[in-house]
Scaffold this active site. Structure first.
Site, short mmCIF file in Angstrom:
data_model
loop_
_atom_site.label_atom_id
_atom_site.label_comp_id
_atom_site.label_asym_id
_atom_site.label_seq_id
_atom_site.Cartn_x
_atom_site.Cartn_y
_atom_site.Cartn_z
N TYR A 1 -58.08 53.02 -20.45
CA TYR A 1 -58.36 53.05 -21.55
C TYR A 1 -59.91 53.04 -22.41
CZ TYR A 1 -58.98 55.04 -26.60
OH TYR A 1 -59.40 55.94 -27.85
N LYS B 1 -64.03 53.81 -22.58
CA LYS B 1 -64.73 53.62 -23.39
C LYS B 1 -65.40 51.94 -23.57
CE LYS B 1 -62.40 55.85 -26.06
NZ LYS B 1 -63.41 57.96 -26.56
P1 NAD Z 1 -55.72 63.86 -30.12
O1 NAD Z 1 -55.19 63.88 -28.94
O2 NAD Z 1 -55.41 64.39 -31.22
O3 NAD Z 1 -57.05 65.13 -29.89
C1 NAD Z 1 -57.63 65.00 -28.52
C2 NAD Z 1 -58.77 66.57 -28.63
O4 NAD Z 1 -59.18 66.68 -27.40
C3 NAD Z 1 -57.72 67.92 -28.73
O5 NAD Z 1 -57.56 68.87 -29.31
C4 NAD Z 1 -57.02 67.67 -27.09
O6 NAD Z 1 -56.81 69.06 -25.86
C5 NAD Z 1 -58.71 67.53 -26.35
N1 NAD Z 1 -59.32 66.89 -24.51
C6 NAD Z 1 -57.98 66.41 -24.40
N2 NAD Z 1 -58.59 66.25 -23.08
C7 NAD Z 1 -59.71 67.29 -22.85
C8 NAD Z 1 -60.62 67.98 -22.50
N3 NAD Z 1 -60.50 67.24 -20.42
N4 NAD Z 1 -61.62 68.49 -21.75
C9 NAD Z 1 -61.65 69.21 -23.13
N5 NAD Z 1 -60.87 68.61 -24.21
C10 NAD Z 1 -59.72 67.65 -24.30
O7 NAD Z 1 -56.96 62.45 -30.09
P2 NAD Z 1 -57.48 61.95 -31.14
O8 NAD Z 1 -56.89 60.83 -32.05
O9 NAD Z 1 -57.92 63.36 -32.29
O10 NAD Z 1 -58.79 61.73 -30.29
C11 NAD Z 1 -59.84 61.75 -30.54
C12 NAD Z 1 -61.34 61.52 -30.20
O11 NAD Z 1 -61.00 60.22 -30.40
C13 NAD Z 1 -60.80 60.45 -28.53
O12 NAD Z 1 -62.13 60.01 -27.54
C14 NAD Z 1 -59.78 59.32 -28.59
O13 NAD Z 1 -60.46 58.29 -27.75
C15 NAD Z 1 -61.00 58.69 -30.20
N6 NAD Z 1 -60.50 57.28 -30.80
C16 NAD Z 1 -59.45 57.76 -32.02
C17 NAD Z 1 -58.72 57.20 -32.09
C18 NAD Z 1 -57.77 57.31 -32.70
O14 NAD Z 1 -56.63 56.60 -33.96
N7 NAD Z 1 -57.02 58.05 -33.42
C19 NAD Z 1 -59.59 56.07 -32.00
C20 NAD Z 1 -60.02 55.73 -31.80
C21 NAD Z 1 -60.76 56.38 -30.49
#
Ligand code: NAD
Length: 247
Positions: free
Chosen positions: A151, A155
């Site tokens: 990851y 990133k």
């Molecule tokens: P989540 O798992 O709640 O939601 C992710 C969404 O992406 C889901 O709706 C899923 O169906 C969709 N998805 C996954 N793989 C996919 C694909 N191959 N094609 C299309 N859609 C796809 O995750 P989140 O927490 O909402 O994370 C969203 C983004 O933010 C990610 O890139 C994650 O790495 C980043 N992020 C999140 C956090 C956090 O604290 N939640 C922190 C840093 C970065």
């Protein structure tokens, strides 16, 4: 209504952070394509029911032809594309010395190569148009985090990709920026509440100077700003939204 009549794509926006971003962009007047592997229709309906403009498109961002079809769909449906938010992402955490290569490949394919496909396809169109905003969702983990070699590498790659896209397209009216969320309350992070009876969640809260997890709308607010005219001179930046957690 800073984004009135702008057209946006948000990947991974059926739920979580992407959904929060899509809702904010719609509140600011943008027409939004909710792009996800599943559940996009429900989110698009929720936005439409609340007076916004949104439509759903099913996509796996790890497939180039599907991302190309997504960008074409936005342009065919709303006549143009102004804002591309590459948010879809997954994690498959585990210590490096035990990490199966499949977990490396899957995370790189979705988080990094998927962001490459989305950025490239949007930019091809935006260069002709002479205008565009690309906002890529990286993570505070790009600086390195135990249990997240795949990851963190993906990133960090997103940061390099974004900064290069920003420089290559700065004279074409296109800005490209990355946002690094810290710890935001979504399905991806709520899993921690089940580890060690909530001890893992509580220890994470200790690491956040503000003492609580962020909301998807906290990231949505930053995306809306970067997409707006107010941010016209901001490009190639990596902006943390983490309650002070990312240093
Ligand atoms: P989540 O798992 O709640 O939601 C992710 C969404 O992406 C889901 O709706 C899923 O169906 C969709 N998805 C996954 N793989 C996919 C694909 N191959 N094609 C299309 N859609 C796809 O995750 P989140 O927490 O909402 O994370 C969203 C983004 O933010 C990610 O890139 C994650 O790495 C980043 N992020 C999140 C956090 C956090 O604290 N939640 C922190 C840093 C970065």
């Amino acid at each position: 209504m800073r984004l009135k009549d702008k057209v946006a794509i948000v990947t991974g926006s059926a739920r979580g952070l992407g959904k929060g971003i899509a809702i904010k962009l719609a509140e600011e007047g943008a027409k939004v394509v909710i792009a996800d592997m599943a559940g996009a229709e429900e989110t698009a309906k929720e936005i439409s029911d609340n007076g916004g403009t949104a439509t759903a498109f099913q996509v796996n961002v790890a497939k180039q032809d599907e991302v190309q079809a997504l960008v074409k769909y936005a342009i065919d449906t709303y006549g143009t594309l102004d804002i591309m938010v590459n948010n879809a992402g997954i994690n498959r955490d585990g210590m490096l010395h035990k990490m199966p290569v499949e977990n490396w490949d899957t995370v790189i394919a979705v988080d990094l190569t998927g962001t490459f496909y989305g950025t490239q396809e949007a930019i091809k169109y935006m260069r002709q148009k002479g205008y565009g905003r690309v906002i890529n969702i990286s993570s505070g983990s790009w600086l390195g985090n135990i249990g997240q070699a795949n990851y963190a590498a993906a990133k960090a790659g997103v940061v390099g990709l974004t900064k290069t896209a920003a420089r290559e397209n700065a004279r074409k009216g296109i800005t490209c920026n990355a946002i690094c969320p810290g710890f935001i309350e979504t399905d991806m992070t709520l899993k921690l509440k089940e580890v060690n009876d909530g001890a893992a969640w509580n220890s994470m809260m200790q690491r956040i100077p503000m003492g609580y997890a962020g909301k998807p709308s906290d990231v949505g607010n930053m995306v809306a700003f970067l997409a707006s005219d107010e941010a016209a001179y901001i490009t190639s930046e990596v902006i943390n939204v983490g309650g002070g957690m990312i240093v």
